[in-house]
Design an enzyme around this catalytic site. Structure first.
Site, PDB file in Angstrom:
ATOM      1  N   GLU A  89     -37.099 -12.550  -6.884  1.00 38.49           N
ATOM      2  CA  GLU A  89     -36.942 -12.589  -8.339  1.00 38.49           C
ATOM      3  C   GLU A  89     -35.855 -13.557  -8.791  1.00 38.49           C
ATOM      4  O   GLU A  89     -36.036 -14.278  -9.776  1.00 38.49           O
ATOM      5  CB  GLU A  89     -36.607 -11.179  -8.838  1.00 38.49           C
ATOM      6  CG  GLU A  89     -36.434 -11.094 -10.342  1.00 38.49           C
ATOM      7  CD  GLU A  89     -36.090  -9.685 -10.793  1.00 38.49           C
ATOM      8  OE1 GLU A  89     -35.564  -9.548 -11.908  1.00 38.49           O
ATOM      9  OE2 GLU A  89     -36.351  -8.733 -10.037  1.00 38.49           O
ATOM     10  N   ASP A  90     -34.722 -13.596  -8.086  1.00 38.69           N
ATOM     11  CA  ASP A  90     -33.542 -14.307  -8.597  1.00 38.69           C
ATOM     12  C   ASP A  90     -33.136 -15.543  -7.805  1.00 38.69           C
ATOM     13  O   ASP A  90     -32.114 -16.156  -8.118  1.00 38.69           O
ATOM     14  CB  ASP A  90     -32.344 -13.338  -8.636  1.00 38.69           C
ATOM     15  CG  ASP A  90     -32.541 -12.230  -9.663  1.00 38.69           C
ATOM     16  OD1 ASP A  90     -33.285 -12.457 -10.629  1.00 38.69           O
ATOM     17  OD2 ASP A  90     -31.969 -11.142  -9.487  1.00 38.69           O
TER      18      ASP A  90
END
Length: 736
Positions: free
Chosen positions: A80-81
């Site tokens: 996700e990051d």
């Protein structure tokens, strides 16, 4: 504690409950996550890797999960990051770990129309992953728990948003999975930000009475232990004060303060076998006086999440009531850790297979098929988190249904065909109506007929479970398409008219494709059919189309507005009066402009009869304000930078059937005030689209109502009617 020390603490924790864990793999996952998150910081200013480490510590220390779960917890944010992708995690670790990480990740790369749509898709994705591997949700709950523990670094708005989501979604999921300890902490942390004053009051009062409460619990525990020792029943007894949110909810539901709530205490007795559970129950009822109607046997009838225990509420020797829960060690393990208990000491995915017990996750997803965001979230709360009743078929099979369920819910829980052919129902041998509320222990028999005409549309309102409503919708969708189209079109056109629109506004070839895309249906007939069988609503369809119509009109409005600015006279002399237009836009005639987009400002919500003035906006046509609105004050109208953008507008003869506006009522707070306000609005035949009420600390109530009225005359009638209510001090129309 340094990052390295935190990691070593994690290794020590894992080694303590799982000596065979693959610590080399876990270290590799930690180092990869540390590398991916290098340079990233949390809101607290700490290195980001602190968060994955803390989540892994929760997964290990509180849930005692397997090695794959620890690795996935360490990696849960890399997809996700960071630039890392599913394929990278799959190649470096394993496809299973990559799927776990993907399941926990949000859908960050997709844009959604609303926050509700985004939340729905994230939940739907998480539930799909959860139905394949239950560890996804265990890691996600651990992630949310650490975020809530460090919520003080977020903005107040973010704190409330995340706390509400936690209270409505993650705490109930923890409850549904039987993870009581984590559920309690999530609820308490959420309450801390949702009602900090109420939370602090409860915590401080509990702290002040800690000595008194401790003495009561020690005395009660000693009474139970002494008797069990005499009977030579091996046992473990301990007591606790109910957690703050549990007390808060009881105070709110019963309208009591802390001093008026007596059943603050709960005791647990853990024994070796089921026989001893019932023996202990007899001992407790012998020592203390049982309170009638407060005994529940979850050993004979377990909860759907596997929870088993005997519950009884008794009156102590000091006249203080308290609850006693009696269970075996295995039952206690399931109570504390829920589904996570099945994964303890499991390695290399050997704990898989427990998901079969959670078939309800798949059913939940099937029932939400075709639902929009609002319906999905609402149904999720009902189906997944509601209290349940347990009823029996005539053969003795148990069916668990949401509280308030009816024979319709029972019939469709057995099979779609049973529900579709139902013509009657018996409860405990007696014929009952379809809206009869079932209670735990009822024996329900469904009467069917091959000649049955199928479900009635009224059943949708009677059914409490989304499973039943979904199956009824599917029947209407399949069997009555032509009828659905007719009914859906009628509802849609009525809503269009209500909002001042007509079909001709939609049917242009340059407009219709974009409008259909907004409601996600390929044709108008498909949309009508969905509205007809209850899968979509006319209000939502028109609401989404209105936004698209405004976007389509934007360029045209901007063009007209700019032309007006270029052609407007620059001298100080008054403008010559423009010829009055015959046709108005939404009942508004704009001086010098034809076919111009008109919108009513939300700050003052003008209605026919009000003195009004127009303001040429950039890109959104002419915004109409009341003349007394602060945003249309004399100083703003004479401001040299804005003077050329103010324009004369007036009400035409062809006004809409109704206009939205706002009223604010200030009154002395009292019982049934809102009921009297609602009655006044009803007697004036006023359409109410929303109402918000709040009480002030000094004994007053403020009600803000979103209503629709024809004109100023109706508005005047409504205000007079509201002013006649006892205790009402003033009724105003907010502006600015």
């Amino acid at each position: 504690m340094t990052i390295q020390e935190q990691y070593e603490h994690l290794e020590k924790t894992v080694r303590g409950y799982n000596p065979s864990a693959d610590l080399d793999h876990i270290r590799t996952a930690f180092e990869y996550a540390d590398k991916c998150h290098a340079g990233q910081k949390r809101k607290s200013g700490e290195p980001y890797i602190i968060h994955p480490l803390a989540v892994a510590q929760i997964v290990a220390e509180e849930l005692k999960l397997d090695s794959e779960s620890i690795e996935a917890a360490l990696l849960h944010d890399v997809i996700e990051d960071t630039p890392a992708e599913h394929a990278d995690v799959s190649r470096l670790f394993s496809p299973t770990i990559a799927d776990l990480v993907e399941g926990v990740s949000k859908l960050t790369r997709i844009q959604y129309a609303t926050k509700e749509d985004e939340q729905m898709e994230n939940l739907r994705k998480m539930l799909i992953a959860m139905s394949k591997d239950i560890r996804v949700i265990l890691i996600k709950i651990s992630d949310r728990l650490h975020n809530m523990r460090t919520m003080e670094y977020q903005s107040p708005e973010k704190q409330k948003q995340k706390s509400l989501e936690t209270m409505e979604i993650y705490a109930p999921i923890s409850h549904r999975l039987g993870m009581q300890r984590m559920k309690w902490e999530l609820e308490d942390l959420s309450l801390k930000y949702l009602d900090p004053v109420g939370y602090e009051e409860i915590v401080s009062r509990l702290e002040a009475k800690k000595t008194e409460y401790d003495m009561f619990m020690q005395k009660t525990r000693a009474q139970v232990e002494t008797r069990l020792d005499e009977l030579a029943i091996p046992h473990l007894v301990y007591g606790r004060v109910k957690h703050p949110y549990s007390i808060y909810r009881k105070m709110f539901s019963q309208n009591k303060n802390l001093d008026e709530i007596f059943d603050l205490f709960a005791f647990r007795v853990v024994v070796d076998n089921v026989g001893d559970c019932y023996n202990v129950l007899g001992v407790v009822h012998d020592i203390f006086t049982p309170i009638l109607g407060r005994f529940k046997d979850y050993i004979g009838t377990p909860k759907p999440n596997g929870y088993q225990s005997l519950h009884t509420t008794v009156m102590g020797t000091d006249g203080i009531p308290f609850e006693v829960q009696i269970r075996t060690r295995d039952m206690h393990e399931v109570s504390e850790y829920g589904v996570a208990a099945h994964w303890k000491y499991k390695q290399n995915g050997q704990g898989a297979g427990a998901e079969g017990k959670y078939e309800w996750v798949r059913r939940l997803l099937e029932n939400q098929e075709g639902a929009d965001a609002e319906e999905f979230i609402h149904s999720l709360k009902i189906d997944m988190f509601a209290d349940e009743v347990f009823v029996f078929t005539p053969n003795g099979d148990v069916q668990n249904l949401p509280a308030g369920a009816t024979p319709i819910d029972f019939a469709y829980a057995i099979h779609s065909a049973v529900g579709n052919r139902m013509v009657g129902a018996k409860v405990n041998g007696r014929i009952v109506t379809f809206d009869h509320t079932l209670k735990s222990g009822d024996i329900v028999e469904i009467l069917t007929s091959k000649g049955a005409k199928g479900p009635s549309r009224d059943w949708m309102k009677i059914a409490k479970s989304n499973e039943a409503r979904s199956k009824i919708r599917q029947w209407f969708k399949k069997e009555r398409r032509d009828e659905n189209i007719v009914n859906g079109r009628a509802a849609f056109e009525a809503e269009l008219k209500h909002c001042g629109l007509s079909m001709k506004d939609l049917l242009g070839p340059d407009r219709l494709p974009g409008l259909l895309k907004k409601v996600t249906y390929p044709t108008l007939d498909d949309m009508y059919a969905a509205i007809g069988y209850g899968g979509f609503t006319a209000q939502k369809a028109v609401s989404r189309m209105q936004g698209e119509l405004q976007r389509i009109a934007k360029q045209q409005a901007e063009k007209h507005a700019l032309e007006a600015l270029e052609n407007a006279p620059r001298s100080e002399e008054p403008r010559p009066a423009a010829p009055k237009r015959i046709k108005s836009e939404q009942g508004i005639i704009v001086e010098g402009l034809d076919n111009c987009l008109v919108k009513f400002s939300k700050c003052c919500t003008p209605v026919p009869g009000d003195e009004i003035v127009g303001f040429i906006t950039r890109g959104y046509g002419v915004s109409v304000h009341r003349s007394d609105c602060p945003n249309a004050s004399k100083s703003r109208r004479t401001d040299p930078a804005l003077a050329d953008r103010w324009i004369k507008v007036s009400w035409g003869s062809d006004t809409n059937e109704s206009y939205p506006t706002t009223l604010e009522v200030v009154a002395k707070d009292r019982l049934n005030l809102l009921l009297d306000v609602s009655a006044a609005l009803s007697t004036t035949k006023t359409f109410v689209s929303g109402i918000q009420c709040r009480s002030t600390d000094d004994g007053f109530a403020i009600a803000r109502m979103e209503i629709r009225v024809r004109d100023g005359e109706q508005m005047h009638t409504i205000i007079n009617k509201l002013n006649q209510i006892s205790g009402v001090l003033q009724v105003t129309r907010p502006s600015g």
